[in-house]
Design a protein around this motif. Structure first.
Motif, PDB file in Angstrom:
ATOM      1  N   ASN A   1      41.124  41.004  35.670  1.00 25.46           N
ATOM      2  CA  ASN A   1      40.583  39.725  36.105  1.00 25.46           C
ATOM      3  C   ASN A   1      39.605  39.977  37.242  1.00 25.46           C
ATOM      4  O   ASN A   1      39.731  40.961  37.987  1.00 25.46           O
ATOM      5  CB  ASN A   1      41.696  38.788  36.577  1.00 25.46           C
ATOM      6  N   PHE A   2      38.645  39.075  37.405  1.00 28.24           N
ATOM      7  CA  PHE A   2      37.643  39.224  38.458  1.00 28.24           C
ATOM      8  C   PHE A   2      38.310  39.307  39.832  1.00 28.24           C
ATOM      9  O   PHE A   2      37.878  40.075  40.691  1.00 28.24           O
ATOM     10  CB  PHE A   2      36.653  38.059  38.407  1.00 28.24           C
ATOM     11  N   SER A   3      39.372  38.540  40.028  1.00 31.95           N
ATOM     12  CA  SER A   3      40.069  38.574  41.319  1.00 31.95           C
ATOM     13  C   SER A   3      40.640  39.957  41.615  1.00 31.95           C
ATOM     14  O   SER A   3      40.657  40.397  42.760  1.00 31.95           O
ATOM     15  CB  SER A   3      41.177  37.516  41.365  1.00 31.95           C
ATOM     16  N   ASP A   4      41.088  40.682  40.571  1.00 32.04           N
ATOM     17  CA  ASP A   4      41.578  42.048  40.775  1.00 32.04           C
ATOM     18  C   ASP A   4      40.445  42.969  41.229  1.00 32.04           C
ATOM     19  O   ASP A   4      40.658  43.848  42.070  1.00 32.04           O
ATOM     20  CB  ASP A   4      42.189  42.611  39.489  1.00 32.04           C
TER      21      ASP A   4
ATOM     22  N   SER B   1      37.837  42.149  43.019  1.00 34.91           N
ATOM     23  CA  SER B   1      37.506  41.900  44.416  1.00 34.91           C
ATOM     24  C   SER B   1      38.677  42.174  45.366  1.00 34.91           C
ATOM     25  O   SER B   1      38.471  42.614  46.486  1.00 34.91           O
ATOM     26  CB  SER B   1      36.991  40.473  44.611  1.00 34.91           C
ATOM     27  N   ASN B   2      39.937  41.963  44.919  1.00 36.61           N
ATOM     28  CA  ASN B   2      41.098  42.167  45.792  1.00 36.61           C
ATOM     29  C   ASN B   2      41.630  43.596  45.772  1.00 36.61           C
ATOM     30  O   ASN B   2      42.226  44.042  46.752  1.00 36.61           O
ATOM     31  CB  ASN B   2      42.233  41.212  45.408  1.00 36.61           C
TER      32      ASN B   2
ATOM     33  N   SER C   1      40.805  48.966  40.463  1.00 38.51           N
ATOM     34  CA  SER C   1      39.861  48.623  39.389  1.00 38.51           C
ATOM     35  C   SER C   1      39.019  49.831  39.008  1.00 38.51           C
ATOM     36  O   SER C   1      38.811  50.102  37.816  1.00 38.51           O
ATOM     37  CB  SER C   1      38.963  47.463  39.828  1.00 38.51           C
TER      38      SER C   1
ATOM     39  N   ARG D   1      36.427  36.329  33.869  1.00 33.17           N
ATOM     40  CA  ARG D   1      36.114  35.364  34.918  1.00 33.17           C
ATOM     41  C   ARG D   1      36.715  34.019  34.536  1.00 33.17           C
ATOM     42  O   ARG D   1      37.037  33.774  33.387  1.00 33.17           O
ATOM     43  CB  ARG D   1      34.605  35.274  35.086  1.00 33.17           C
ATOM     44  N   ARG D   2      36.831  33.165  35.491  1.00 37.44           N
ATOM     45  CA  ARG D   2      37.474  31.861  35.280  1.00 37.44           C
ATOM     46  C   ARG D   2      36.563  30.875  34.574  1.00 37.44           C
ATOM     47  O   ARG D   2      35.355  30.932  34.664  1.00 37.44           O
ATOM     48  CB  ARG D   2      37.861  31.249  36.629  1.00 37.44           C
TER      49      ARG D   2
END
Length: 162
Positions: free
Chosen positions: A9-12, A14-15, A20, A36-37
């Motif tokens: 997921n995109f959040s992974d 960035s976090n 990643s 992405r959402r």
């Protein structure tokens, strides 16, 4: 995108950027599908070396295809004969239009390859597919073949009319 691609997921991204990158490096095809959402288009993350390899394969294949098409008329006829395997919808085009599509495709492939830009090729294919859709619909084809008065330019949607 091949089914074997790793996904995050995109959040992974960035976090947990280190995780990643590790997942990308462990991916068998050196690609990572980044979800992405909502209505946002998913992304593909890859390494520079992988992107260069893909570009080289596409460029070499394109150059070879162009050289074959330009070499001999028999090859052009053969390509026209096998076009329905790559583009089943060409069966609705008259043979001369199928040949015109093949020639225009080669010319566009050559120009797009020189720029490293695939968009002109996908646009050309879509335009010819729409032409085949017209030929596939006898009622629409009949309407478009009717002679009539040219009513001029069509205003853009939402534009004020005089």
């Amino acid at each position: 995108m091949p089914a074997a691609a790793s996904e995050i997921n995109f959040s992974d991204l960035s976090n947990k950027p280190a995780d990643s990158v590790r997942k990308l490096q462990e991916s068998p095809n050196q690609t990572l599908l980044v979800h992405r959402r909502g209505d946002e288009e998913d992304l593909v993350l890859t390494t520079v070396s992988r992107a260069e390899e893909v570009r080289e394969v596409v460029s070499t294949t394109t150059t070879l295809f162009i050289a074959l098409m330009q070499q001999h008329a028999d090859v052009r006829e053969l390509v026209t004969d096998v076009m329905p395997r790559a583009f089943p919808w060409v069966r609705f085009l008259p043979r001369e239009d199928m040949q015109a599509f093949a020639v225009e495709l080669v010319e566009t492939l050559e120009a797009a390859n020189s720029l490293g830009a695939p968009a002109p090729v996908t646009r050309l294919i879509a335009e010819w597919q729409h032409t085949a859709e017209v030929y596939a619909d006898p009622r629409l084809l009949d309407i478009l073949r009717q002679s009539g008065e040219d009513l001029g330019d069509v205003p853009a949607p939402g534009a004020a009319t005089a």
